[in-house]
Design a protein around this motif. Sequence first.
Motif, PDB file in Angstrom:
ATOM      1  N   GLU A 588     -11.525 -14.020   6.904  1.00 51.07           N
ATOM      2  CA  GLU A 588     -11.730 -12.882   6.007  1.00 51.07           C
ATOM      3  C   GLU A 588     -13.203 -12.484   5.980  1.00 51.07           C
ATOM      4  O   GLU A 588     -13.545 -11.300   6.035  1.00 51.07           O
ATOM      5  CB  GLU A 588     -11.240 -13.254   4.605  1.00 51.07           C
ATOM      6  N   ARG A 592     -15.234  -8.868   7.459  1.00 50.65           N
ATOM      7  CA  ARG A 592     -16.228  -8.087   6.706  1.00 50.65           C
ATOM      8  C   ARG A 592     -17.555  -8.031   7.457  1.00 50.65           C
ATOM      9  O   ARG A 592     -18.205  -6.978   7.509  1.00 50.65           O
ATOM     10  CB  ARG A 592     -16.425  -8.711   5.328  1.00 50.65           C
ATOM     11  N   ASP A 624      -6.985  -6.019   4.724  1.00 50.56           N
ATOM     12  CA  ASP A 624      -7.145  -4.691   4.133  1.00 50.56           C
ATOM     13  C   ASP A 624      -6.104  -4.432   3.057  1.00 50.56           C
ATOM     14  O   ASP A 624      -6.405  -3.898   1.983  1.00 50.56           O
ATOM     15  CB  ASP A 624      -7.038  -3.610   5.217  1.00 50.56           C
ATOM     16  N   GLU A 627      -6.892  -6.541  -0.086  1.00 50.43           N
ATOM     17  CA  GLU A 627      -8.030  -6.000  -0.831  1.00 50.43           C
ATOM     18  C   GLU A 627      -7.638  -4.726  -1.576  1.00 50.43           C
ATOM     19  O   GLU A 627      -8.037  -4.510  -2.718  1.00 50.43           O
ATOM     20  CB  GLU A 627      -9.198  -5.735   0.113  1.00 50.43           C
ATOM     21  N   ASP A 631      -7.562  -4.180  -5.664  1.00 54.23           N
ATOM     22  CA  ASP A 631      -8.335  -3.113  -6.303  1.00 54.23           C
ATOM     23  C   ASP A 631      -7.494  -2.319  -7.303  1.00 54.23           C
ATOM     24  O   ASP A 631      -8.006  -1.856  -8.321  1.00 54.23           O
ATOM     25  CB  ASP A 631      -8.896  -2.167  -5.240  1.00 54.23           C
ATOM     26  N   SER A 698       0.202 -10.773  -1.443  1.00 53.86           N
ATOM     27  CA  SER A 698      -0.783  -9.806  -1.930  1.00 53.86           C
ATOM     28  C   SER A 698      -0.241  -8.865  -2.999  1.00 53.86           C
ATOM     29  O   SER A 698      -0.974  -8.464  -3.904  1.00 53.86           O
ATOM     30  CB  SER A 698      -1.348  -8.993  -0.756  1.00 53.86           C
TER      31      SER A 698
END
Length: 832
Positions: A588, A592, A624, A627, A631, A698
Amino acid sequence: MAELLYKLGMFAARRAWTVIAAWIAVLALTVGGFLVGFGGLSSSFDIPGTASGAVTEQLADKLPDTSGASGTVVFTTTDGSEFSATQRAGISALAAGGSTLPDIATITDPFTSEQQRADQTAQLADGEAQIAAGRAQIDAGQAQLDAGRTALEASQAQLDQGRAQAVEAGFPTDQLDAQQAQLDAGLAEIDAQQTVLTDSLTDLEAQATTASFGAELLDLASGIGQVSADGSTALVSLAFSEPRLELAQESKNAVLEYFQSEPIDGVSVSFSTDIAQGVPELLGIGELIGVIIAAIVLLVMLGSVIAAALPIVTALFGVGVGAMAVLSFSGLVQMASVTPILGVMLGLAVGIDYSLFIINRHRKQLLQGADPKESIGLANGTAGNAVVFAGATVVVALLALNVTGVPFLALMGTAGAVSVFVAVLIAVTLTPAILGLLGRRLLGRKARTRIGLPALTTKPVKAMSTTRSVVTIVLAVAALLTIAIPSLSLRLGLPDGASEPAGSLSQEAFTVTEQQFGAGANGPLLVTAALPGDLSANEELELQALVARTLGAQADVAAVAPIAVSEDQQLAAFVVQPEEGPNSVSTETLVRELRDLPPISTGGIGSDSDIELGVAGQAASNIDISESLADVLPLYLVVVVTLSLLIMILVFRSLLVPLIATGGFILSLFATYGATVAVFQWGWGAELLGIQAGPILSFLPIILVGILFGLAMDYQLFLASGMREAFVHGAPARLAVAQGFRSGRSVVIAACLIMVAVFGGFIFSESTIIRSLGFGLAVGVLLDAFVVRMLLMPALMHLLGEAAWWLPRWLDRLLPNVDVEGAALERTHHLV
C-alpha cells in the motif's frame, strides 16, 4: 396508517385465496423477469474516477492487450520434485490449447517463457563476448595503424630533410616527389583505415550500450519468474480480452473446467483468485442451519409447529420474490455477486421477524377470546403498523447508501431495500391471509383449551433501583468500549487468495505462489510511463531502462520488467513485483510512493517532456477502492445519525430519547467493528471459524452502518414505544420504563435470536465476503439488542425519569402525531 392496515388485514383474512393467488402471480412475474433479464453477476468491484481506473483507460486506448483481466494457473508437483519431461510437455500442451478458450487474449507457456529468458541471457553473454573480442581487434588494429602512422611520419621527416638538402645543393627533386606521393598515399590509406576503425568503434560502443541496457533490464526482472528455482512449480499466465468488470463468469468457468479436465500425473493445479473466485450460492448448509435455529426459537416463542412455520414460509417466499426481482436487472446494470446475497440475508431475517411481530400479537388476542378475523385486522393495524414503520426505517437507511456516490454500494443498498420492502408487504398482506385460513388452528391443542381464560398472574412490575441502573450503565458502556478497542487498528482491503477458505483452489494457488516466487508475485503492479514518442530503437530501450531503474530503486520493489510499448511509442507498460503481498502495508505504501514520484527526466532523449508514471493493477485498484470507501464512511455515518435523530424525535416526541438511542447505536457499531477486526484482521478464533486473517472488507463498515442502524431502530421502536405508551397512560416515568420493557422484551429477544441465527449462518459461506458480512451483522445485532436496547437504554431512561420525554412545546405543535403502536385503533376497535 393504522386504520388502513387494519382494513388491509381484514381484507386479506376474508379474501385469503385472492391475496395468495396475487402473490403467486407476483412471484411468477419476477421469475419471468429473471429468465428474461438475468445477465450474470460479477465477483469484482470498482469505483469510477480512481487513479488506477484512469490508468486502465489509458492502457485500453494505447495498449489494449494489457488492459483486460488477467489470471494465473498454478501447476506444482505433488511430491515437490522437479517437473519431469512428460509433465512439462503436458503443461505446455494445456497452455497451447487454452488459447482457444473464450475471451482469452494471450496465454503464456511458462517453460517457453523461461527458455526465452535463458536464450536472451545467453545472447547477451555472447554479445558481450563478441563486443569484447571486437574491442580487442579494434585495439590491435589501432595499434597497427598507430605504428604505420609513426613509420610514415618518420619517413616523412627523412624525406623532408632530403628535400631540403637537395634544394640547397640544387639537385633535382623528381625522385623525392615520387616518394612524397607514395607517402601521401600511405597516409591517406591510414586515414581511411582510421575512419573505418573509428566507425567500427562507434558501432561497437552503441552495441555495448544497447547490451548494457538489455542486461540491466534482465537483471531488474530477474525476480519475476514463471518456473520456480527448484523446478517444481510453474505459472501459466492468462490475459483476457475483456476488462475485469466485464469478464463473464462463464469465461472463468471455462478456464477452470479446461485446466482441470486433463489431469497430469503427479501434478496438482490451482487458480488465482481472479479466476477461481466465482459467484457464491444464495443459500448453503450454514444458512439452512441458521433457519433451523430460527425455527426452534419460533417454536418456543409461539408454542405450535404451524405458528412457528408460518414466519419462515412467508420469509422464504418474500426472499424468492425479492431475489428474482433484483436479479432481473442484472442484465442492465453491472451487479456484484454479493448484491443479491445481501438481499437474501436481509429479506430472510427481517421477513421472519416482521411476520413474528404480527403473529405474536394475533396469537395473544386469540388467547383472550378474540374473533379471528377481527384479531387479524387489529394485529395488522397495531403490530403491523410498527412493522411498516420499522421496515421503512431500514429501507431509508439502505437507500441512503446512494449518497456515498459509489455505484456498487448504491446498488447493494437499493437491492437490500427492495428485499426489506417486499418483506414488509408480505408481512402485512400474505401473513394475514394465511392467518385467516388457519383461524384458531394457529394455536396448539393445549393452547386452544385456554382460550378466554384469565391470564396467569404475574408478579407486579417494579421500577429498577437507581444503583442498579448506574451499575448497568457503567458495565454496558465499559464492555462496549473494550470490545471496540481493536477497531482503532482497522485496515480496509478486498479479499485476496490469502483470505480465502483453507484448502480452496485460490488459497492453495496463493500459498504456493508466495512460497516459490515471493509474496509480491500474488499482487504485481502495472505501471505505465508516458514516453516522448518518435524514438529510435536504442532510445526506446534506453528510456525503458531509465524507467525500470527508477522503479527498481524504490523500497519494497522486488523486480521490474517491461512488457509492452505502444505503436506510437507514447506509452510503455511495466510489471512491478512488490516485496510483500497485495494486502500488505508495504505494498500500500509502495503504491502511494510510486504515484508521488516526480516526473522522470529524459535527459534530452526525444522531446523535452518528462516521463509521467501511472499505477494500476488489481492490488492498486483494491487500494483505491478501500481508500475511497474510507473517505465516504464519515459522510454516511453523519447522514445516518442525523436520520436517526429526526426519525426518533418524530416517533417518541422527545429529544433525549433519540440522543441516547443514537449514542447507544454508535457504541454498538464501533464494538461491532472491534469484534470484526479481532476475528478477521487479528485472527482471534479464526481457525475455529475456518477464517484466514487479513484486512477488513473495504465496504463492510459502510454496509454495517446502514443495516445495523435500521435494525437498531426496529428494536428501539418495539421497546421504547411500549414505555412511552405506559407513560402517556399515566404510569410514573420510571415505572413506565419497566412496564414497557416487560411487554416487549420476549418478542424482541426472540426477534434478535432469529436475526443472529440467520446472519450467523452466513459465517460459514464459501465466500470470504459473505462470511464477514454475516459475522458483522450477527455480532452487531447481538450487541445492539442485548447490551444497548435491553440493558443500557432502560437504565439511562430510568435515570432521566420524566426528562426523557421532554419536548419543547413549539416543536410538539409542529410534529405530526405518529401512532406507531396503533393505540387509537385499539380504542375504536374491540376484540370481543
